[in-house]
Design an enzyme around this catalytic site. Sequence first.
Site, short mmCIF file in Angstrom:
data_model
loop_
_atom_site.label_atom_id
_atom_site.label_comp_id
_atom_site.label_asym_id
_atom_site.label_seq_id
_atom_site.Cartn_x
_atom_site.Cartn_y
_atom_site.Cartn_z
N ARG A 1 4.46 11.23 -2.12
CA ARG A 1 4.33 10.89 -0.70
C ARG A 1 5.61 11.19 0.08
NH1 ARG A 1 4.68 4.54 1.04
NH2 ARG A 1 3.96 4.95 3.15
N ALA B 1 3.00 -0.64 4.94
CA ALA B 1 2.54 -0.65 6.33
C ALA B 1 2.06 -2.02 6.80
CB ALA B 1 1.43 0.38 6.52
N HIS C 1 12.67 -2.53 2.28
CA HIS C 1 12.06 -1.23 2.56
C HIS C 1 12.96 -0.14 2.02
CE1 HIS C 1 9.13 -3.11 5.15
NE2 HIS C 1 10.12 -3.80 5.68
N ASN D 1 8.09 -5.56 -0.65
CA ASN D 1 7.97 -4.37 0.18
C ASN D 1 6.50 -4.30 0.57
OD1 ASN D 1 7.79 -1.94 1.43
ND2 ASN D 1 9.00 -0.81 -0.07
N ARG E 1 12.57 5.02 12.61
CA ARG E 1 11.40 5.89 12.42
C ARG E 1 10.45 5.77 13.62
NH1 ARG E 1 9.04 5.10 6.66
NH2 ARG E 1 7.89 6.96 7.35
N GLU F 1 12.47 -9.49 2.34
CA GLU F 1 11.76 -8.27 2.75
C GLU F 1 12.63 -7.05 2.41
OE1 GLU F 1 11.49 -7.96 7.03
OE2 GLU F 1 10.16 -6.22 6.94
N PRO G 1 0.78 -1.22 0.00
CA PRO G 1 0.00 0.00 0.00
C PRO G 1 0.83 1.29 0.00
CG PRO G 1 -0.11 -1.08 2.15
CD PRO G 1 0.52 -2.06 1.19
N ASN G 2 0.36 2.22 -0.80
CA ASN G 2 0.89 3.58 -0.90
C ASN G 2 2.22 3.70 -1.63
OD1 ASN G 2 -1.28 4.83 0.63
ND2 ASN G 2 -0.46 3.71 2.37
N TYR H 1 10.92 9.29 1.42
CA TYR H 1 10.99 8.30 0.33
C TYR H 1 11.66 8.82 -0.94
CZ TYR H 1 7.73 5.86 3.36
OH TYR H 1 7.15 5.22 4.44
C1 DQA Z 1 8.11 1.21 3.75
C2 DQA Z 1 8.13 1.50 5.25
C3 DQA Z 1 6.77 1.27 5.86
O1 DQA Z 1 6.80 1.57 7.25
C4 DQA Z 1 5.76 2.19 5.22
O2 DQA Z 1 4.46 1.93 5.74
C5 DQA Z 1 5.76 2.10 3.73
C6 DQA Z 1 7.05 2.03 3.05
C7 DQA Z 1 9.46 1.54 3.09
O3 DQA Z 1 9.66 1.11 1.96
O4 DQA Z 1 10.28 2.25 3.66
O5 DQA Z 1 4.73 2.17 3.10
O6 DQA Z 1 7.86 -0.16 3.56
#
Ligand code: DQA
Length: 147
Positions: free
Chosen positions: A17, A76, A99, A73, A106, A97, A9-10, A22
Amino acid sequence: MNILILNGPNLNMLGIREPEVYGNKSYKDLEEYILSLESEYPIKTDTKQTNYEGILIDLIQFANDNYDAVILNAGAFTHYSYGIYDAIKSVNIPVVEVHLSDITQREEFRKTSVIKDACVNTFMGFGFESYKKGIEELLKGRENDDC
Ligand code: DQA
């Protein structure tokens, strides 16, 4: 190696964003970056993004029969989805995994990854390069399998 790269998501909002976290590059830029790695490594990739937990679970399950590995990735969902943890545990292929940001530096709620223990390794805090490190990890794992 055929790798399915999954973004939760996102992540489609990259560039818009929280650029201070990011960066300014867009999701399309991320897709292009991943594609460019195909000329650097012996890999074929498909990259997908979804805002839905169930679709992410379906895609992890789909990867089991159709890919050699997954780079995930989970956005959240990383921090609370036992459904995704179970999906990763359900498949016989390695899941790495990744990120973009370093989640350990954070907000408190981000410091926990409930999917971490189901994954073969985690790379975080390197921006787009986290995905590259994930690919290198998978190729390293394959070399070790051949021994
Ligand atoms: C993320 C870190 C997560 O905490 C966040 O909710 C994201 C992006 C990252 O790529 O840094 O959506 O996975």
